[in-house]
Design a protein around this motif. Structure first.
Motif, short mmCIF file in Angstrom:
data_model
loop_
_atom_site.label_atom_id
_atom_site.label_comp_id
_atom_site.label_asym_id
_atom_site.label_seq_id
_atom_site.Cartn_x
_atom_site.Cartn_y
_atom_site.Cartn_z
N ARG A 628 46.06 40.69 32.86
CA ARG A 628 45.37 41.75 32.14
C ARG A 628 46.13 42.16 30.88
O ARG A 628 45.53 42.40 29.83
N ASP A 645 37.95 46.50 28.38
CA ASP A 645 37.62 46.90 29.75
C ASP A 645 36.91 45.77 30.50
O ASP A 645 37.27 45.45 31.65
N LEU A 649 38.74 43.45 33.60
CA LEU A 649 38.16 43.47 34.95
C LEU A 649 37.83 42.05 35.42
O LEU A 649 38.18 41.65 36.55
N SER A 652 40.98 39.86 35.95
CA SER A 652 41.68 40.24 37.18
C SER A 652 41.01 39.64 38.41
O SER A 652 41.69 39.13 39.32
N GLU A 653 39.69 39.65 38.46
CA GLU A 653 38.98 39.10 39.62
C GLU A 653 39.17 37.59 39.73
O GLU A 653 39.43 37.05 40.81
#
Length: 737
Positions: A628, A645, A649, A652-653
């Protein structure tokens, strides 16, 4: 006979045979002395011997042949009078029938406009010298003459045979459906009939197909001797009324072409008169039993039906079933059809129907070939990042539309693209089928991200499994827009040509290799520079090789053509890809189309190093947090903070899933082009699958979020693992190429 004249009749006959111009003077007319009604035969002081009488007969025959050779023109050379002076199209459409003009035809001439005498009006038919209207003989029976009726009948039958031979040859020349029907119309009008209507089934059955539903005939073509206006004269109307036949000039001649009385569509009623005539197969006169009702059903009940023997209805029967009907019409100025004309119509109908059958089968085969070739080639080329593509395909000829040439462009992980062009030997359906199998194999191998040499090795094994004589050439290249490099492996294919931005064109030096299917050979790959703005041209040998030039001469001509085209567009501006492909194909001459041609052009735009960010992440629990932070820094450098943002996200997944199964470092790469692309690679071959998590599940929602928030996403299996990627659209004002 004067006493001083010692010339015998036999000598006179031999003199007539030697003299072409004076032959007719030695043939006595009907009823003249020496003929069958003469009072006495000429004597030479004693009775003629049997040999003298035979010589006299031969002299008469030779005289008749000499006169026929002088007056018949081309027919004397073995060509039917029908085609000695065939009327032009304008004569068909605008000229009045010779009989209607009242032209005087000299005795012995072969009719107006070179028409076959067997089909001319009675007054215009030729007549041999010495044959009277009574047809009793030529030269007298007592003098060994030949009966005039037999000469006339034999001549007319010979004319019919020559006409049928010429007409069937003309019909057989066509390979297309319209050409065959046109050949029938042109061959019969005006020689055999004044008008013709050709009806065919709609749709035409193909092969063993059994049509369902009612049988419908559609008017395919009409032809006539002259415009309708020329038939509206008082003489024509009077002749029609006197003969009691159909008056063409008084009918409301409405049809698809506005020239003949006919309905455009006709549905055959089961058990009707038309169905019975078509079932009988043989041509019939319009006056035959049931034929009048059949013509009324075919032409339309509101249209007048010809009376007498001035119409012939001929069914067109193919190999298995009736496929249509032809209607031959004669005007009142001409003699009606005779019994032997039915045999002529039967021959014409048979040859036409068989030709139509062949044309329909050929059309179906051509359609199948076109569809097969179209489905074997890509419908459209992809639009990978950093490269622009254009392609062309040309079959070898219209009669050989299938071949073994193919091209392909396959997107690969890491924004790379595989460029493939190949050529299976042959121009048959088998070659096209093998090409399809090899193309599918190449696509499957490319998705495994195998090196180019390995791809060719597996293609070689696949070709050997398909058969011992399945050989092909292929060139496989992988372009990387990030490194600006291209890796090429060759299997007996012509080398590619690279056109630089400055206008210089060079033939790339790649190992030739052995063709696919040989077996037991190694393939070597080379890695070359692919500078931005350069154009790579991949092609098959049909572009550079023909009967007029060898392959290396063609390659040099191609290189010069590319350099010339680039100089015309400017040194700083590469030529447009589509125009470049068209210009390359324009170099082909009339004799240069011996093989089909596949052409694939790639313009390298590349991706600038400043638009690429790359990191290695150890498979640890802290890897998602580091990912990130790296992504946030890259977006700040590119001015794309609005995507922070969403990108953090999703990164990260995806990284969390990779770390869970990976044993080696995980790779993370961001690319900024017209979209923002993120790629995460690991060494686990298992591809992730999206699933809907239950409310009580703590995990399983990562790919669901990726699918909802990303513009596109996907996963690709590699030889060393897999790559999961997704794309985000750039904010307004940041779009770039």
């Amino acid at each position: 006979m004067e006493s001083g004249d010692t010339t015998s009749p036999a000598d006179a006959g031999r003199g007539a045979a030697r003299s072409r111009d004076g032959a007719s003077a030695d043939v006595p007319p009907h009823g003249a002395p020496g003929g069958p009604q003469g009072s006495a035969r000429p004597r030479g002081g004693s009775e003629r011997s049997r040999g003298a009488r035979g010589a006299d007969a031969r002299a008469v025959r030779n005289a008749a042949r000499a006169r026929g050779a002088d007056e018949a023109g081309p027919e004397a050379a073995g060509q039917p009078a029908l085609y000695a002076a065939e009327p032009a199209r304008g004569a068909r459409d605008g000229a009045v029938h010779p009989a209607a003009q009242g032209a005087d035809t000299a005795p012995g001439a072969d009719g107006a406009a070179g028409q076959n005498s067997a089909y001319l009006p009675e007054g215009d038919r030729p007549r041999a010298e010495g044959v009277g209207t009574g047809g009793s003989g030529m030269g007298g029976s007592g003098g060994g003459g030949i009966p005039g009726g037999e000469v006339t009948v034999a001549r007319r039958e010979g004319d019919r045979l020559r006409f049928v031979g010429a007409a069937t040859r003309r019909i057989a020349r066509g390979i297309d459906l319209d050409e065959i029907v046109l050949g029938l119309c042109r061959a019969t009008v005006p020689t055999f009939s004044d008008a013709i209507l050709v009806y065919l089934r709609d749709p035409l059955p193909v092969g063993d197909e059994r049509p369902v539903g009612p049988v419908v005939l559609r008017l395919r073509r009409t032809d006539r001797l002259r415009p309708i206006d020329d038939l509206t004269t008082l003489e024509g109307a009077g002749a029609a009324g006197a003969a009691g036949e159909l008056d063409f000039s008084q009918s409301s001649l409405l049809g698809p072409q506005g020239d003949l009385p006919a309905a455009e569509l006709c549905e055959i009623r089961s058990g009707g008169a038309l169905a019975e005539v078509l079932r009988g197969v043989r041509p019939v006169f319009g006056s035959a039993a049931g034929a009048k009702e059949a013509l009324a059903e075919l032409l339309g009940s509101e249209q007048p039906v010809p009376r007498g023997n001035r119409a012939v209805l001929a069914p067109l029967r193919g190999r298995r079933r009736v496929i249509g009907a032809a209607v031959f019409l004669r005007s009142p100025e001409r003699p009606a059809f005779e019994q032997n004309d039915l045999l002529v119509a039967a021959q014409l109908a048979t040859h036409t129907a068989l030709g139509i059958d062949k044309a329909v089968l050929y059309g179906r085969e051509a359609y199948i070939a076109d569809e097969l070739q179209r489905t074997m080639l890509p419908d459209s080329l992809p639009q990978p990042t950093g490269v622009r593509l254009a392609s062309r395909y040309l079959p070898a000829a219209e009669t050989a539309r299938v071949g073994g040439d193919w091209y392909d462009a396959i997107p690969l992980p890491g924004s790379r693209v595989a460029l493939v062009v190949g050529d299976v030997m042959g121009h048959s359906m088998t070659s096209a089928a093998i090409m399809g199998q090899l193309r599918t194999t190449a696509q499957t191998l490319a998705q495994l991200d195998l090196p180019p040499a390995e791809v060719l090795h597996h293609l070689d094994e696949q070709a050997q499994r398909l058969g011992s004589d399945r050989m092909a050439t292929c060139l496989y290249a992988v372009y990387d827009p990030v490194s600006h490099r291209i890796t090429i492996a060759n299997a007996g294919h012509p080398p590619p040509v690279l056109l630089h931005l400055g206008g210089r064109a060079e033939v790339l030096r790649v190992p030739p290799g052995a063709p696919i299917g040989v077996g037991g050979v190694d393939f070597e790959a080379v890695e070359l520079d692919a500078p931005a703005g350069a154009t790579l041209l991949l092609y098959t040998d049909g572009l550079v090789e023909s009967r007029l030039r060898d392959v290396w001469t063609g390659i040099e001509q191609l290189r010069e053509r590319l350099a010339t085209t680039a100089q015309l567009t400017g040194l700083d501006h590469p030529p447009p890809l589509e125009a470049l492909c068209d210009d390359v194909l324009d170099m082909l001459g009339p004799g240069d189309r011996d093989d089909d041609i596949a052409l694939l052009a790639a313009r390298f735009d590349g991706i600038a190093p400043s638009d690429v960010a790359y990191w290695f992440l150890d498979p640890e629990e802290t890897a998602p947090g580091r990912a990130r932070r790296f992504a946030r820094r890259a977006l700040t450098r590119w001015g794309l903070e609005e995507l922070s943002d969403s990108l953090e996200l999703l990164v990260s997944e995806v990284v969390t899933n990779a770390v869970r199964y990976a044993e080696r470092p995980v790779t993370l790469r961001l690319l900024r082009t017209d979209v923002l692309r993120c790629e995460v690679g690991d060494d686990s071959p298992q591809l992730p699958r999206q699933r809907r998590a239950r409310e009580t599940d703590e995990g399983g929602r990562g790919l669901f979020l990726v699918n909802r928030m990303a513009r596109r996403w996907g996963a690709t299996r590699l030889s060393s693992g897999k790559v999961v990627w997704f794309e985000l659209s750039l904010p307004g004002g940041h779009e770039r190429r």
